[in-house]
Design an enzyme around this catalytic site. Sequence first.
Site, mmCIF file in Angstrom:
data_model
loop_
_atom_site.group_PDB
_atom_site.id
_atom_site.type_symbol
_atom_site.label_atom_id
_atom_site.label_comp_id
_atom_site.label_asym_id
_atom_site.label_seq_id
_atom_site.Cartn_x
_atom_site.Cartn_y
_atom_site.Cartn_z
ATOM 1 C CB CYS A 114 3.564 -7.642 -0.267
ATOM 2 S SG CYS A 114 2.438 -8.120 -1.602
ATOM 3 N N PRO A 149 -6.290 -2.027 -1.379
ATOM 4 C CG PRO A 149 -6.744 -3.223 0.577
ATOM 5 C CD PRO A 149 -5.742 -3.120 -0.530
ATOM 6 N N GLY A 150 -6.378 0.396 -0.063
ATOM 7 C CA GLY A 150 -6.304 1.749 0.491
ATOM 8 C C GLY A 150 -5.537 1.880 1.791
ATOM 9 C CG ASP A 191 -3.183 0.732 -17.067
ATOM 10 O OD1 ASP A 191 -2.250 0.569 -16.260
ATOM 11 O OD2 ASP A 191 -3.281 0.077 -18.117
ATOM 12 C CE LYS A 240 1.848 -0.817 1.061
ATOM 13 N NZ LYS A 240 0.709 -1.743 0.893
#
Length: 443
Positions: A378, A258-259, A306, A261
């Site tokens: 992660c 979702p932004g 992509d 990093k």
Amino acid sequence: MANARELALQTLTDILVNQAYSNHALNDKIEKNDLTVQDKNFMAELVYGTLQNEQLLNFYAAPFFKGKVKAWVRILIQMTLYQMLFLDGVPEHAAVSEAVAIAKKRGGQFHGKLVNAILREMTRSPLASLDTIEDETQRLAIETSHPLWLIKLWSKQFGQEKTQQMARANNERVKMAIRVNAVRGTREELKQRLQAEGVECKEGYLSEDALIVLKGNPLKTQTFKQGWFYVQDEASMLVARALKPKHHARVLDTCSAPGGKTTHIAEMMRQTGKVYAHDIYEHKLKLIEENVKRLGLTNVVTSLQDATKLNECYDKESFDAILVDAPCSGLGILRRHPEIKLTKKPSDLDEIVKIQENILEAVAPLVKVQGTLVYSTCTVNRKENDKRVEWFLNKHPEFELDQTLVSRLPEVLAAQTKNGMVQLFPGDYQTDGFFIACLKRKA
């Protein structure tokens, strides 16, 4: 006023039966119902506590089910048993009577009597003992509610002691970590602003950008609306530090939603250069754009792409740094998403590896000579982490591991930062499980 237990049952049913994401399902119910702060916290405790201990609760409850029962009845019994076993502040009789009332409301007199009979028998009879499970690995799996295949995988890769530590840490409560927006101000200034709005914080364990929330909801503050911080786990905050983007650099973030990093990198560049942020899903791209706007960043360019085809979008050797925060099995974030323990299969790990390889192959030619490629996940799984880096280096001898990574990470991680890679384990520093590798293009 909505009933917290009833809403918790609905949420758990959405997750366990309809495979909804725990955080989305819980937030949706909270937003759509009138609940006190106390009820919101109690509801979250019931949902996450039941999910985290689902296998153990089922081990205890299964002998009391005579024949088949509906899914919601099984979940209601597990949720009530969780209260009886783990929540000292909830009287046993209250948990039972509330469960019976919910069963009557949802399924009529028959189900009310059924739930009452099962729970009353549980209160009178001793529960099964974990000591009856002779196999130590299987006992740990049930005690910590992890799939047996995962306990076996971790034991093989990291040893029994580390596996026990991780499995138990995954059932601990998570405190919110937030990252200061360096474009707005300092961590200390953020701490003071939040304190003035009733939110208490302390400095993070690992990241110099982090605060740990001790009391209050920072997301309800003007400080949040004004873009002073971003909610992010401390382990995740280390990725931008590993990348260490220079001012005026050209950076590619391949899978950026979702932004977190993306915005951290942009903040470190102090509004200079450009960060090109991509995702394959339009709704996720909108999340990036919303976060970029709230944080007041002007050096981020978003595009629907992509990641496995980015080599078709950009020229060779056109980026100073590239981040591949790869899609992964998520085995490092089980504290936050305990439903992963219930849904993930061993075959999923093999499938995700192919995607990781395809992304790395696509972006490798885009890194400038002397440029940086950071690969992160992660998860806690060597096949997706250091083995994937090893695979990449065998195919791309023009890259090498960056031995200087250790100098950009907290000193406490020096011992476990080896050959330009670091694996953080759940339970080590109150963070998620996370892997970071830093590579340099030498030719």
